[in-house]
Design a protein around this motif. Structure first.
Motif, PDB file in Angstrom:
ATOM      1  N   MET A 190      47.144   6.121 -89.605  1.00 29.15           N
ATOM      2  CA  MET A 190      46.663   7.190 -88.731  1.00 29.15           C
ATOM      3  C   MET A 190      46.039   6.616 -87.471  1.00 29.15           C
ATOM      4  N   LEU A 191      45.295   5.522 -87.633  1.00 27.63           N
ATOM      5  CA  LEU A 191      44.686   4.885 -86.473  1.00 27.63           C
ATOM      6  C   LEU A 191      45.744   4.337 -85.526  1.00 27.63           C
ATOM      7  N   LEU A 192      46.795   3.713 -86.072  1.00 28.81           N
ATOM      8  CA  LEU A 192      47.880   3.197 -85.243  1.00 28.81           C
ATOM      9  C   LEU A 192      48.582   4.330 -84.497  1.00 28.81           C
ATOM     10  N   TYR A 193      48.804   5.430 -85.178  1.00 26.76           N
ATOM     11  CA  TYR A 193      49.455   6.582 -84.546  1.00 26.76           C
ATOM     12  C   TYR A 193      48.610   7.108 -83.393  1.00 26.76           C
ATOM     13  N   HIS A 194      47.321   7.208 -83.606  1.00 27.78           N
ATOM     14  CA  HIS A 194      46.429   7.695 -82.556  1.00 27.78           C
ATOM     15  C   HIS A 194      46.413   6.749 -81.360  1.00 27.78           C
ATOM     16  N   ILE A 195      46.357   5.450 -81.610  1.00 25.74           N
ATOM     17  CA  ILE A 195      46.276   4.476 -80.523  1.00 25.74           C
ATOM     18  C   ILE A 195      47.565   4.463 -79.709  1.00 25.74           C
TER      19      ILE A 195
END
Length: 310
Positions: A190-195
């Motif tokens: 999820m963090l990678l997707y947001h970044i």
């Protein structure tokens, strides 16, 4: 009588340098020139990786000091999850925020700095086009910094989970169940997707504008970058009594919101995951922003081609 000095060997015309660079560039693939241009940015700007690493180190130090106090009295996995959940999000937010600030100041100095220290004369003599140079500088805040901040954030969260597990070992809790409940892999995705979506594609017009100002500004690029938006907002407020321009800037900085009505009541990670890839790609603001970023990039390339040292 002394013979006249031959100055032709000591001064090389700009046209000669440009022709030599053009001939040399035909023997070097464009991707390799871009790769070495990006590496050059790493060599010249250590803050690209030093600042996020410093932010992670400071947060880990504070987390390690406060962990025994916060873990005191924890008896269930739900309590442990609540204790660790907030620091997890704070760590990611601090590292991403630091990378975002670094990206702003880097973009403002990327093209202005080489004109200020007159190194632009040297770089233009190399077999690297203006387009490749500007693209390499855009790649840093648009791709490199987001991915680097993601890697540092994930490593920081992993160390935090290890430290929390060590503290919980003395409480007799099942550490394996804690790792399953924290969903480390899922949170990392999820963090990678947001970044990639927000800090990368969504912020493209912002970085494009900063690079354009960096290529044009005769001095004080920070003022030239933020004064025009402030003037536009002030004029709109005085003349029309509206704040549409300010709302547009806020929308660009905060990112698109998910269409799900229940998502905003969850955690930050839940809000991020609620915005699906299809929703993000179908957002008109994304494509309008990319078109604007391309226009800014084109103008920055043209300016670098004709702008000389300050």
């Amino acid at each position: 009588m002394n013979p006249p000095m031959n100055t032709s060997s000591s001064a090389v015309p700009d046209s000669t340098l440009q022709s030599q660079a053009a001939v040399a560039s035909t023997h070097i693939p464009a991707t390799r020139r871009l790769y070495w241009s990006i590496r050059r940015e790493f060599w010249e700007h250590r803050s690209i990786y030093a600042a996020p690493l410093a932010a992670a180190a400071i947060f880990l130090s504070g987390f390690l000091i406060a962990l025994p106090h916060h873990m005191h009295g924890v008896r269930t996995l739900d309590q442990a999850h609540q204790v660790l959940d907030t620091p997890y999000e704070l760590a990611a937010g601090l590292i991403m925020g630091t990378a975002f600030i670094v990206g702003i100041f880097y973009s403002l100095d990327a093209l202005y700095g080489e004109r200020r220290d007159r190194s632009i004369l040297f770089w233009k003599s190399l077999p690297v086009s203006d387009l490749t140079t500007v693209l390499s500088k855009l790649t840093i805040p648009l791709i490199v910094l987001p991915l680097l901040s993601f890697a540092i954030a994930v490593a920081t969260q992993f160390v935090m989970l290890l430290l929390g597990s060590v503290v919980l070992l003395g409480s007799g809790l099942n550490v394996d169940a804690l790792w399953a409940q924290m969903s480390f892999f899922h949170m990392s995705l999820m963090l990678l997707y947001h970044i990639v979506t927000v800090h990368g594609l969504w912020y493209a017009p912002l970085y494009g504008w900063l690079l354009l100002v960096s290529a044009w500004a005769p001095g004080a690029p920070f003022i030239w970058a933020f004064l025009p938006p402030f003037v536009v907002w002030g004029l709109e407020k005085i003349v029309f009594q509206t704040s549409h321009f300010l709302a547009m800037l806020r929308y660009r900085l905060t990112g698109p919101e998910p269409s799900s009505a229940a998502a905003p009541h969850g955690t930050v990670m839940e809000i991020i995951s609620a915005l699906t890839l299809a929703q993000f790609l179908s957002t008109p603001g994304l494509w309008i922003g990319l078109i604007v970023a391309a226009a800014f990039l084109f103008a920055a390339v043209r300016l670098r081609r004709y702008r000389g040292p300050i």
